[in-house]
Structure formats: structure tokens, C-alpha cells
Design a protein around this motif. Structure first.
Motif, PDB file in Angstrom:
ATOM      1  N   GLU B  10     -56.574 -28.613  60.454  1.00 57.64           N
ATOM      2  CA  GLU B  10     -56.041 -28.413  61.808  1.00 57.64           C
ATOM      3  C   GLU B  10     -56.989 -28.943  62.871  1.00 57.64           C
ATOM      4  N   GLN B  11     -58.284 -28.936  62.566  1.00 53.53           N
ATOM      5  CA  GLN B  11     -59.250 -29.462  63.530  1.00 53.53           C
ATOM      6  C   GLN B  11     -59.047 -30.966  63.728  1.00 53.53           C
ATOM      7  N   TYR B  74     -48.691 -27.541  67.836  1.00 50.59           N
ATOM      8  CA  TYR B  74     -48.663 -28.604  66.818  1.00 50.59           C
ATOM      9  C   TYR B  74     -49.106 -28.076  65.448  1.00 50.59           C
ATOM     10  N   THR B  75     -50.091 -27.153  65.465  1.00 49.62           N
ATOM     11  CA  THR B  75     -50.615 -26.690  64.173  1.00 49.62           C
ATOM     12  C   THR B  75     -49.611 -25.851  63.390  1.00 49.62           C
ATOM     13  N   LEU B  76     -48.464 -25.502  64.004  1.00 51.69           N
ATOM     14  CA  LEU B  76     -47.414 -24.862  63.194  1.00 51.69           C
ATOM     15  C   LEU B  76     -47.018 -25.773  62.030  1.00 51.69           C
ATOM     16  N   TRP B  77     -47.073 -27.083  62.236  1.00 51.97           N
ATOM     17  CA  TRP B  77     -46.734 -28.002  61.140  1.00 51.97           C
ATOM     18  C   TRP B  77     -47.677 -29.203  61.006  1.00 51.97           C
ATOM     19  N   ARG B  78     -48.488 -29.467  62.022  1.00 54.01           N
ATOM     20  CA  ARG B  78     -49.404 -30.609  61.964  1.00 54.01           C
ATOM     21  C   ARG B  78     -50.773 -30.161  61.476  1.00 54.01           C
ATOM     22  N   PRO B  79     -51.603 -31.048  60.951  1.00 54.92           N
ATOM     23  CA  PRO B  79     -51.292 -32.428  60.598  1.00 54.92           C
ATOM     24  C   PRO B  79     -50.238 -32.470  59.493  1.00 54.92           C
TER      25      PRO B  79
END
Lengths: 454, 454
Positions: B10-11, B74-79
Motif C-alpha cells: 500500500e505504501q 485507493y488502498t481499498l483495492w490498490r495497488p
């Protein structure tokens, strides 16, 4: 920035399935022959299953190696992500820490491929050309279609006719992976023809579809049968879920106090819970594992522990399990995967021995939790998964009332992309809760003449 | 065991969007006022968009910071994962190495939330209470519904009536996230009432739905409008895809020779291709970026480069772009997201300058590639994504013919869970290829009285 996801590398896909039979203080009683009612051995299963799966069914080895070819396919979607549900926690204003393992990232959209893939693999290894199965709403059928396609095996799915007509999307998914899908009852089998002779407009049932799939497998030496839950080997295959989750919880520097999963036949629950129960057995921990079932089909919370048939028409061996009676007809709730009268024998024995817990939830309560989840965490859960969510919400609220922080982990076993009609019905006020009266349960159980368990 | 997936933490979600305007050798020409046909400035957009998005629309800063609140969502599904398509390579018996970036893991199932989330965020920051938009098949509408729900903004979606009636699942998805979805034309707007007066049974069109959504936003100071492609800021938001993919290719120790994406308005293509075009600009590399469009709507391969309206009814500013003419009515192919007469101005300028390539594919060829992918890699692609696949298959076959290994990367922009009817039609032989004659294109273009370029 918060860390929502805890990920593993492909090298961390488990190398072994965990076989809880090795650790159980009381082993399940043996299955009985449906006719003679005498204990039967594994050889009785040979017409239906490949030998390797039969060996796994009766194995007491604690760790069973996962073949490389199966691990390789697992990496199409495994390891699956573990999420910390920060947004849900905030919405519930709870001191609880909530984590979920998300199995909806598989191509079929649920946890079912975890067992479909090894089942297809072992059949291929033993030269099987065709696998038959039954499916209701289609979750299991689509997982098996996906797996058979990858291993070059024909897949023949008997789909309950009313679902075939009303839920075409999963049928289309199976077709896309090359499976043959038939609206059961068909005229391909004696069982089907018999039903059609009685009622040409029969809507079908899971019991009939099982009969058709089993008859096809039993009558052709190149054809075997596959089941998506209940059996020991199926539950064992699903333990990849909990093994990964355990590693991910350790990475997060946390450990669940409570593990929750929806309960149909037991594979979903076993998948996430058994690897944590191992810690209870080995290290004397006290991780509570809760099976969440629909209150319209409450075999764990209101059924009896006795021998019963696995199917409706009484063709399978008799299994020692919690049951509402094989003639019990569950209300038409949207969580089709939980509409099963019985429970796997391992899970039943664990419940009997009070090593796990069970809880029942009304359909409306489940959808309320499901919508809350969709509107906070973003993912729209399958109706089956909303049962686990209902338990999670209860436990999180209890934490709030008691001012205690507990860590809760649940299995988000699949997405609801093919179940959106259920959500629409919920929003339009068309969903109802189905209460089962004690009289209905007793009437169903009164029909049983199967052996009692002492 | 092979490494199929290349994952990031996530970072590693990008901290900036990449603005290709900063690097383009020739900047796009300015938009013109639809009435006066004089160049207009950003202030003309103020009634419809929040100021921060207007600034981004005209910014020439090379890197635009992504707000923490957006990165957090975004971090709900990204990267998102990058996959090496070993099984597809094997099926094609090609020396090519094929990678795909999978955007279907987002809650809405496509890349669209990458821009829906920042658009909702900036609107919230500027006190906007409601966002209106149009949607055809529903991909964009569901992404915006998802994003607005997270930021507490009302979302009002004008969905083309024929899609509203025929494709109920995406409407249900939008409802689940709390959006209001109307079958357009409605009687809420002047535009809708005018259409209904002419034809009470109008099936609607994207042009009408845009008119309704824009009218609602323009007539209420608390309401703004959002668009899912074409505009510069929308394309820029999507560059998180390619930035992640670049990092993932580096992790894999590889670099694409060819980057492919489906092409509708340009955001899908821009998302994956622009960060690789940056390497061409900065380091003189020669990475070929190919936009794959339907041969039934071939604006890039057979259209003209001139000023045209962004919508069908001629309300928007005139934009310098490749177009088939705003009156062009694309055939009813299943890839609804690619049925657009024009192309974003940045992508049009890049094509004009021969810095990117375009290729058109017939619908049947696309579905053939899509089924091959579903049966090898497991994921059922959205019909839009099958256009990229068709290009990939061509390039992989060329590698085989030439005995050369090239590395191909494509954007698998979404799954096909809501498009399975299209696959069913394909299997049943009901799908047709829609050939556009030169006469049809010329007849559409002949209606234009908009300014020519150069």
C-alpha cells in the motif's frame, strides 16, 4: 496512512492442507450403509471418487501435501488479501478490531475453487474424463467448471431447474468455462425421467440434481462425481484460507479472539476456523470459532445430532451429524448456499463437543449488515457472507457495550455480483424473515427412522 | 513454481498523478465556445466542476499530488496486481511474454473508481452536496455511486432507458451504494421533458442523458457534474495504473516493448500508457502504445482530426479530436464503454503526432480472444477489455511468425460479471460483426460544420 491490506507472496501459499481429524479429541463416528445400516469403509466410495480423494477422506495425517500443480493454479488468485475493516469499525463506533479474509477474488468469485481445483486435479491424475455435479444457485457449479476447464476434464452440471431459469448468469459463467449445464430434472437419467413422468413441470431440487449427477457417475467408468462441501476432504482443502489468515494476522501483529464464518455444509467455516482451532488444541488457546447459519435453516442451533442422509432422497451413506431431517425444506432465502438440512460430520462432532459455537440470524438482519458493509468497505458481499457479518456486528456491538476491544476475524467468502436482485428486493421491502416454528422442526425430525446416537 | 503475480504494498500506491501535458511536444489546441466558436478559458467550466478539478484540467505541472484521503480510499483495492499470463502464452504457443494489469479488483469491477474517487473528494472539499452524471451500461455510474457514498455526497445517475431496462444489475449495484438512478429521459429536466413530448417511449441515448445531467448541475448551485473519460483530469487520475505497472515490470526485471489498452474516450488507454510514454519522452525509449478500438466505432483508425462536440446534442465546448462526427450512431456492440464518437484531446494530439498507434477489431474476434483468456487465465474479461486482448493475440502471433520474443503489457480494465449475456450470445452464434462502410462514415462527417484544424 493506515494499512488496510495484509498481503502474502505466492511463495506463502500453503504447502499442506491441515487435517483437523488428527487433533480432534473425539473422532467422528463411521458412516453407515444406507441399506444395511452397517459401518462402511472407504471402498464404498470408489465408484464415485478417485482413490486419492478417498484416501484423504479417511486420512488421519495431520498435514497433507498440496501438489505443485494445484498450488500453481491457486496462485491465479491466492494468497487472498486479509483486510482490516477500518471503515466498518468506524461506522459501528466499536473498540473491536475487525479483519476479513476476502475469498471473492477467485475467478469464480467465492472460496469454492479451493476444493474444485484439487478435485479436478486428482481426477485428471487418475484418468477420469468427466466429472458430474449438482448445483443450486451455481456457486459450486461455476467453481468446478473453472477447475475442470484448466485440467482438460469435461464438466457436467445438473442445475436445479428453477435456478437455471431464474439465475441465468451463473449458467452463462459455467458455459464460458466450457461446462455442460443441464436444467434438472433431465431425461438423461433414470432418476430424472422418473421425476418428469410424475411431474413434467417439476421445478427440480438439490436432492433430484444430486441423484442425477450420482447416477451418471456411477453408470460410467470414465465419469466421477464431485461434492462442494460436507465431506472431510472438501473441508480440508479449504484450510488454505485459515492458514493464510493466521500468517497474515501474525504479520499484522494481532491474533483473533473470535473467528466467524457462514455455515452451509461446513467448508466455508472449516476453511477459516480449523487452522485457528489447531492453536486451541496445540497451545491451549481459547479462540472462539462461531458458525453463522440462517434462522430459517437452523440445524446447528435447533437441530438434533443423529445419523441422517446427506441427500433428500436417501441415496447417500448415513452420516452422524446435526440435522433438521433430510426432508426439511428450507425457506427460499437468497443465501442459497446455506439452504442445507445437515452439517459435515467433523463440524458436527466439534459442536457436539462444544469446541465451536453456532449462531442463527434472520435474513433481514443479514442484509442490513451486508448493506452497511457495502457502504463502508465498498465490497458487496454474497448473501451467504452477510450471515457472518451479522455475527460480527453483534460481537462488535457487545465490545462497545462492555467497553472491551476484541479482535474479530471473519471469512468474506464471496462477492454478491450475481445476487444483486436480493439487495434490490431488500431495498424495495420485499425481503421477509422466515421464522421456523418448533413444530415444523419436530415434524421434520419425526419422519426420521435413522439410528440415534447414544 | 512460477511467479504469476507481481504485487506492491500500500505504501507503493503512487503519491502523484502524471500529467503528460508537461511532456508533449505539441500541446492540444484550446477548446472553443459552442456558440461563438472562440477559445474559452477554464472559467467557462465553473458551473459544472469544482475549482480544483478545473485547475487540474488546464495544469501543465508534470506531477500533481494525490491527496492522502484519496490514496487512503485507493488502498481499498490498490495497488492492483500485475500478472504474467503464462497460461495464455502457452495456449498461443508464442515466444512473447504477456503481462496484464488487472483493474477488475476494484469494488465497482473496473478502472473507473480511479477517477470517481478524486472527483467525489474534490467536490466534497468544496462543499458540493450532489453530483450528477450520465451512464450507459453502468460502469461509470456505479463507480461514481461507490465514490460519492464514501464521501457523503448524493449521487444522481441518468441511465440510458434501454440500458436501465435491459441491464438491471448495474442499476442495483448503484442503489446498493445509495445512488439515485433514473431512466433517462425523465420528466425532471427540460431536456428530458422535451424528448418525452416528442416521443413518450423514447429509449434514451447517452446524448440525452448527458443533457439531463448537465442541466441539473447547471441549474443548482449545490450540484456539480462529473464525467468518466475524455477530459484531461480524468485521464490523469488513471495514470496510477501505469505508474504501478511500471514499478511492477521493474520488479519482474522486465520492460514492455508494447503496451495495449481498449479505447473508448481515452481514460483506460491513458491510464496504462502515459507513464510508459513518459519513458519515451524522457529517455528516448521506443515503447509502442496501441489503442484498441471496435471496428464498428473506428474514430482513431478511420475518423478525422477536427473540432467536434463532446456530446450528441452539441451543448459541450468544441474539442480538437479524432471523431466520426457527433451524430455518428455506433452499432449496438456489447462493449458499451467503447461506443463513443470522439476521443480525448490529449490522446488525439498524440495520435496526430504519431506518438501512439491505433488498431480496430471486429466484435467476433474480440470475443474469441476473450473466451481464450477466460479458459486459460480464468478471469472472464469485460467486453471492452477483449479489444485489448485481440491486439495482444495479434502481436503474440506475430512474435511467433517472426521467431521473436517481445514483452507485451495490456490493461485488463474490468471483469465481465455483468456482461455474461454477451458471452452467451457469442456461444449461441447470435453475435455479429458490425462493419462500417466508408459511406456511413463520410455521411456522418459531412454533417459537421465545426472548425477544421490546420
Amino acid at each position: 496512512m493506515k494499512n488496510r491490506k495484509i498481503l502474502l507472496t505466492e511463495q506463502e501459499v500453503p504447502e499442506f492442507w491441515y487435517n483437523i481429524l488428527a487433533d480432534m479429541p473425539n473422532k467422528p463416528l463411521p458412516p453407515l450403509h444406507p441399506g444395511t445400516r452397517e459401518p462402511i469403509g472407504p471402498e464404498a466410495l470408489a465408484p464415485l471418487f478417485p482413490m486419492e480423494l478417498i484416501k484423504q477422506e479417511v486420512s488421519t495425517d495431520k498435514w497433507v501435501p498440496i501438489p505443485d500443480a494445484v498450488r500453481d493454479v491457486y496462485t491465479l488468485w491466492r494468497p487472498t488479501p486479509l483486510y482490516r475493516a477500518y471503515a466498518l469499525e468506524k461506522a459501528l463506533d466499536t473498540p473491536a478490531k475487525i479483519y476479513y479474509k476476502y475469498e471473492g477474488v477467485s475467478p469464480a468469485g467465492s472460496h469454492k475453487p479451493n476444493t474444485a481445483v484439487p478435485q479436478a486435479y486428482y481426477n485428471q491424475q487418475e484418468g477420469v474424463k468427466r466429472i458430474t455435479t449438482e448445483t443450486g444457485a451455481g456457486q459450486w457449479g461455476s467453481a468446478l467448471a473453472f477447475a475442470c476447464n484448466l485440467f482438460g476434464i469435461e464438466c457436467e452440471v445438473y442445475m436445479v431447474k428453477i435456478s437455471y431459469d431464474h439465475k441465468p448468469y451463473r449458467k452463462m459463467m459455467m458455459n464460458t468455462w466450457g461446462a455442460k449445464v443441464y436444467a434438472s430434472p433431465t431425461d438423461h437419467t433414470q432418476a430424472g425421467r422418473m421425476i418428469l413422468a410424475q411431474d413434467p413441470n417439476s421445478p427440480g431440487s438439490l436432492g433430484i440434481a444430486i441423484s442425477e449427477a450420482v447416477e451418471r457417475a456411477a453408470s460410467d467408468e470414465n465419469t466421477k462425481y464431485a461434492l462442494g462441501s460436507v465431506l472431510n476432504h472438501v473441508l480440508m482443502h479449504q484450510t488454505v484460507i485459515g492458514q493464510e489468515a493466521l500468517k497474515q494476522m501474525e504479520k499484522a501483529g494481532d491474533m483473533p479472539d473470535i473467528v466467524v464464518a457462514p455455515f452451509g455444509g461446513g467448508s466455508n467455516f472449516a476453511g477459516i476456523a480449523f487452522p485457528f482451532l489447531r492453536l486451541n488444541f496445540e497451545e491451549g488457546r481459547n479462540i472462539r470459532c462461531i458458525a453463522a447459519e440462517p434462522s430459517s435453516c437452523p440445524k446447528l442451533t435447533r437441530g438434533v445430532f443423529r445419523y441422517d442422509f446427506g441427500d433428500t432422497v436417501g441415496m447417500t451413506p448415513l452420516l452422524p451429524m446435526y440435522t433438521l431431517g433430510h426432508n426439511f425444506v428450507p425457506a427460499p432465502i437468497h443465501a442459497g448456499g446455506l439452504r442445507y438440512h445437515g452439517a459435515g460430520v467433523i463440524v458436527s462432532q466439534l459442536l457436539k463437543d462444544r469446541l465451536i459455537e453456532a449462531r442463527a440470524h434472520e435474513q433481514l438482519e443479514c442484509f442490513e449488515s451486508g448493506v452497511l458493509f457495502a457502504r463502508t468497505e465498498g465490497i458487496i458481499p454474497a448473501p451467504e457472507a452477510t450471515h457472518a457479518l451479522a455475527t460480527v456486528v453483534q460481537e462488535a456491538q457487545r465490545c462497545k457495550e462492555e467497553g472491551v476491544s476484541r479482535t474479530i476475524l471473519f471469512n468474506l467468502c464471496g462477492h454478491g455480483h450475481f445476487d444483486l436482485k436480493a439487495y434490490e428486493d431488500y431495498f424495495e421491502g420485499k425481503l421477509v424473515s422466515h421464522e421456523v416454528t418448533q413444530g415444523e422442526i419436530e415434524a421434520s425430525l419425526a419422519q426420521l427412522d435413522t439410528p440415534l446416537i447414544g
